[in-house]
Scaffold this motif. Structure first.
Motif, mmCIF file in Angstrom:
data_model
loop_
_atom_site.group_PDB
_atom_site.id
_atom_site.type_symbol
_atom_site.label_atom_id
_atom_site.label_comp_id
_atom_site.label_asym_id
_atom_site.label_seq_id
_atom_site.Cartn_x
_atom_site.Cartn_y
_atom_site.Cartn_z
ATOM 1 N N GLY A 137 0.837 -1.191 0.000
ATOM 2 C CA GLY A 137 0.000 0.000 0.000
ATOM 3 C C GLY A 137 0.871 1.239 0.000
ATOM 4 O O GLY A 137 1.973 1.239 0.551
ATOM 5 N N GLY A 138 0.377 2.311 -0.627
ATOM 6 C CA GLY A 138 1.144 3.555 -0.670
ATOM 7 C C GLY A 138 0.289 4.753 -0.327
ATOM 8 O O GLY A 138 -0.887 4.826 -0.692
ATOM 9 N N GLY A 139 0.883 5.706 0.401
ATOM 10 C CA GLY A 139 0.222 6.951 0.733
ATOM 11 C C GLY A 139 1.179 8.110 0.519
ATOM 12 O O GLY A 139 2.401 7.952 0.670
ATOM 13 N N ILE A 140 0.652 9.272 0.164
ATOM 14 C CA ILE A 140 1.478 10.414 -0.241
ATOM 15 C C ILE A 140 1.174 11.632 0.619
ATOM 16 O O ILE A 140 0.007 12.001 0.796
ATOM 17 N N VAL A 141 2.228 12.263 1.125
ATOM 18 C CA VAL A 141 2.110 13.549 1.805
ATOM 19 C C VAL A 141 2.914 14.571 1.007
ATOM 20 O O VAL A 141 4.104 14.369 0.757
ATOM 21 N N ILE A 142 2.264 15.648 0.575
ATOM 22 C CA ILE A 142 2.898 16.701 -0.213
ATOM 23 C C ILE A 142 2.698 18.036 0.502
ATOM 24 O O ILE A 142 1.578 18.376 0.893
ATOM 25 N N ASN A 143 3.786 18.766 0.680
ATOM 26 C CA ASN A 143 3.719 20.059 1.385
ATOM 27 C C ASN A 143 3.017 19.932 2.734
ATOM 28 O O ASN A 143 2.271 20.820 3.148
ATOM 29 N N GLY A 144 3.259 18.811 3.399
ATOM 30 C CA GLY A 144 2.702 18.604 4.727
ATOM 31 C C GLY A 144 1.258 18.171 4.757
ATOM 32 O O GLY A 144 0.673 18.031 5.833
ATOM 33 N N HIS A 145 0.664 17.918 3.586
ATOM 34 C CA HIS A 145 -0.746 17.541 3.527
ATOM 35 C C HIS A 145 -0.914 16.205 2.818
ATOM 36 O O HIS A 145 -0.245 15.929 1.811
ATOM 37 N N LEU A 146 -1.824 15.391 3.329
ATOM 38 C CA LEU A 146 -2.123 14.117 2.694
ATOM 39 C C LEU A 146 -2.764 14.357 1.336
ATOM 40 O O LEU A 146 -3.702 15.138 1.203
ATOM 41 N N TYR A 147 -2.235 13.680 0.315
ATOM 42 C CA TYR A 147 -2.827 13.737 -1.018
ATOM 43 C C TYR A 147 -3.450 12.377 -1.325
ATOM 44 O O TYR A 147 -2.749 11.383 -1.482
ATOM 45 N N SER A 148 -4.786 12.367 -1.403
ATOM 46 C CA SER A 148 -5.499 11.104 -1.608
ATOM 47 C C SER A 148 -5.864 10.844 -3.056
ATOM 48 O O SER A 148 -6.070 9.689 -3.443
ATOM 49 N N GLY A 149 -5.970 11.913 -3.874
ATOM 50 C CA GLY A 149 -6.395 11.730 -5.244
ATOM 51 C C GLY A 149 -7.873 11.383 -5.327
ATOM 52 O O GLY A 149 -8.604 11.417 -4.335
ATOM 53 N N VAL A 150 -8.325 11.039 -6.524
ATOM 54 C CA VAL A 150 -9.724 10.665 -6.728
ATOM 55 C C VAL A 150 -9.992 9.314 -6.078
ATOM 56 O O VAL A 150 -9.252 8.347 -6.292
ATOM 57 N N SER A 152 -9.445 8.211 -3.226
ATOM 58 C CA SER A 152 -8.319 7.787 -2.376
ATOM 59 C C SER A 152 -7.367 6.841 -3.089
ATOM 60 O O SER A 152 -6.684 6.042 -2.452
ATOM 61 N N ALA A 153 -7.304 6.941 -4.431
ATOM 62 C CA ALA A 153 -6.521 5.981 -5.218
ATOM 63 C C ALA A 153 -5.084 6.417 -5.459
ATOM 64 O O ALA A 153 -4.312 5.670 -6.073
ATOM 65 N N ALA A 154 -4.693 7.605 -4.995
ATOM 66 C CA ALA A 154 -3.305 8.037 -5.174
ATOM 67 C C ALA A 154 -2.370 7.112 -4.401
ATOM 68 O O ALA A 154 -2.664 6.699 -3.285
ATOM 69 N N GLY A 155 -1.245 6.789 -4.999
ATOM 70 C CA GLY A 155 -0.270 5.936 -4.328
ATOM 71 C C GLY A 155 -0.501 4.449 -4.506
ATOM 72 O O GLY A 155 0.171 3.642 -3.857
ATOM 73 N N GLU A 156 -1.416 4.072 -5.391
ATOM 74 C CA GLU A 156 -1.689 2.646 -5.604
ATOM 75 C C GLU A 156 -0.668 2.029 -6.562
ATOM 76 O O GLU A 156 -1.029 1.481 -7.606
ATOM 77 N N TRP A 157 0.610 2.117 -6.181
ATOM 78 C CA TRP A 157 1.667 1.550 -7.023
ATOM 79 C C TRP A 157 1.598 0.028 -7.075
ATOM 80 O O TRP A 157 2.217 -0.581 -7.943
ATOM 81 N N CYS A 158 0.844 -0.557 -6.166
ATOM 82 C CA CYS A 158 0.709 -2.017 -6.170
ATOM 83 C C CYS A 158 0.243 -2.522 -7.531
ATOM 84 O O CYS A 158 0.637 -3.607 -7.963
ATOM 85 N N SER A 159 -0.579 -1.728 -8.213
ATOM 86 C CA SER A 159 -1.141 -2.164 -9.490
ATOM 87 C C SER A 159 -0.355 -1.684 -10.711
ATOM 88 O O SER A 159 -0.720 -2.001 -11.841
ATOM 89 N N SER A 160 0.729 -0.937 -10.487
ATOM 90 C CA SER A 160 1.544 -0.481 -11.615
ATOM 91 C C SER A 160 2.265 -1.663 -12.254
ATOM 92 O O SER A 160 2.866 -2.482 -11.550
ATOM 93 N N PRO A 161 2.232 -1.787 -13.569
ATOM 94 C CA PRO A 161 2.896 -2.915 -14.232
ATOM 95 C C PRO A 161 4.391 -2.948 -13.926
ATOM 96 O O PRO A 161 5.064 -1.920 -13.934
ATOM 97 N N TYR A 162 4.877 -4.143 -13.654
ATOM 98 C CA TYR A 162 6.304 -4.342 -13.402
ATOM 99 C C TYR A 162 6.662 -5.763 -13.807
ATOM 100 O O TYR A 162 6.003 -6.725 -13.381
ATOM 101 N N LEU A 163 7.705 -5.896 -14.631
ATOM 102 C CA LEU A 163 8.096 -7.189 -15.183
ATOM 103 C C LEU A 163 6.870 -7.863 -15.798
ATOM 104 O O LEU A 163 6.182 -7.256 -16.599
ATOM 105 N N ASP A 164 6.562 -9.096 -15.405
ATOM 106 C CA ASP A 164 5.439 -9.797 -16.039
ATOM 107 C C ASP A 164 4.135 -9.676 -15.251
ATOM 108 O O ASP A 164 3.114 -10.235 -15.665
ATOM 109 N N TYR A 165 4.160 -8.931 -14.123
ATOM 110 C CA TYR A 165 2.943 -8.768 -13.320
ATOM 111 C C TYR A 165 2.803 -7.299 -12.919
ATOM 112 O O TYR A 165 2.592 -6.435 -13.747
ATOM 113 N N ASP A 166 2.924 -7.048 -11.617
ATOM 114 C CA ASP A 166 2.862 -5.683 -11.101
ATOM 115 C C ASP A 166 3.754 -5.602 -9.868
ATOM 116 O O ASP A 166 4.345 -6.605 -9.432
ATOM 117 N N PHE A 167 3.881 -4.399 -9.296
ATOM 118 C CA PHE A 167 4.793 -4.229 -8.173
ATOM 119 C C PHE A 167 4.355 -5.033 -6.943
ATOM 120 O O PHE A 167 5.197 -5.514 -6.181
#
Length: 288
Positions: A137-150, A152-167
């Motif tokens: 799981g990933g979460g982002i703090v920018i300029n001291g504030h939590l950034y959740s995105g639309v 709350s999907a910001a930081g979902e690097w788990c699903s980013s493609p990597y090699l033959d699957y994802d991270f």
């Protein structure tokens, strides 16, 4: 009676809670999640759990959920490990039941917020929290504030493609189970005893995690990545491989100002849920 904030961590196997009083987390309790039951049954289970804390003078309730959330409306959009919990108006349900302010977010976002507000991330303005466990799981703090995105999907690097699957496939417990047919904790014991196969497993894991960290660095260039989750406890076993991978990042001046730290808090998820309420209180002060 001192003012208190209730933090809840709702997961597929357990529901955990605690109250923050004068900056200290107290009265930590947990129950099993009735994950196979109906939405209504699960909601009543959550409400009954909260009832146990009503004797405190609660000024708000923060909730962390392992899934996507419409943060503004407090709607849980879906949880893969709780089949009946799809499009649940959890904020409305809890607000109507307890007449307290309720704030809900993804649990990884809560982790990032918690380590920034209460933990080792306090000194940073820009950080990413990574929870390493059954998944990533990933979460982002920018300029001291939590950034959740639309949703709350910001930081979902788990699903980013990597090699033959994802991270997530390579940077969580799934990696050890698929390629080494063992849990990280068991492999760590073998590695500490000098087992060559187990040592190689953590070297490979560290390399993959380093590739994920570089992915984050190229996108956000944070001051720090804070590691949480159960696998962080095996950090000495994959640290060298992790930094060897990060050393190939193309902008050395960014790396010079970058740190990787381990969360020192045992109840980071609850701290993070509490932080949702704390941050809202701070925003009210700023806006008034």
């Amino acid at each position: 009676m001192e003012k208190a904030i209730l933090g809840l961590d709702i997961g597929g196997t357990g529901i955990k809670g605690g109250v923050l009083i004068n900056g200290h987390l107290e009265d930590i309790r947990s129950i099993a999640t009735p994950a196979k039951e109906s939405k209504e049954f699960i909601l009543e289970t959550i409400a009954n759990f909260i009832e146990g804390y009503i004797s405190y003078d609660l000024i708000g309730i923060g909730v962390g959920i392992p899934g996507l959330v419409d943060v503004r409306e407090g709607i849980v959009l879906g949880l893969s490990n709780i089949p009946a919990f799809q499009h649940v108006e959890l904020k409305k349900f809890l607000t109507d039941r307890f007449s307290k302010p309720v704030f809900i977010n993804n649990d990884a976002n809560c982790f990032a917020s918690g380590v920034h507000k209460f933990g080792v991330g306090r000194k940073f303005n820009h950080l990413v929290g990574l929870t390493l466990g059954t998944g990533v799981g990933g979460g982002i703090v920018i300029n001291g504030h939590l950034y959740s995105g639309v949703n709350s999907a910001a930081g979902e690097w788990c699903s980013s493609p990597y090699l033959d699957y994802d991270f997530e496939h390579y940077c969580s417990g799934k990696f050890f189970e698929k390629y080494y047919h063992s849990k990280p904790k068991a492999l760590a014991k073998l590695a500490l005893a000098g087992d060559a196969t187990a040592i190689r497993a953590f070297d490979e894991f560290g390399h993959h995690l380093g590739e994920l960290v570089k992915h984050i660095l190229y996108a956000l260039a944070p001051e720090a990545v804070i590691l949480g989750g159960s696998i962080r406890k095996t950090y000495p076993l994959f640290k060298n491989a992790l930094f060897q991978s990060i050393s190939t990042f193309k902008y050395p001046t960014v790396i010079e100002r970058f740190e990787i730290l381990l969360s020192e808090m045992d109840e980071t998820a609850i701290h993070g849920a509490v932080a949702l309420v704390e941050l809202e209180k701070e925003n009210e002060v700023v806006n008034n």
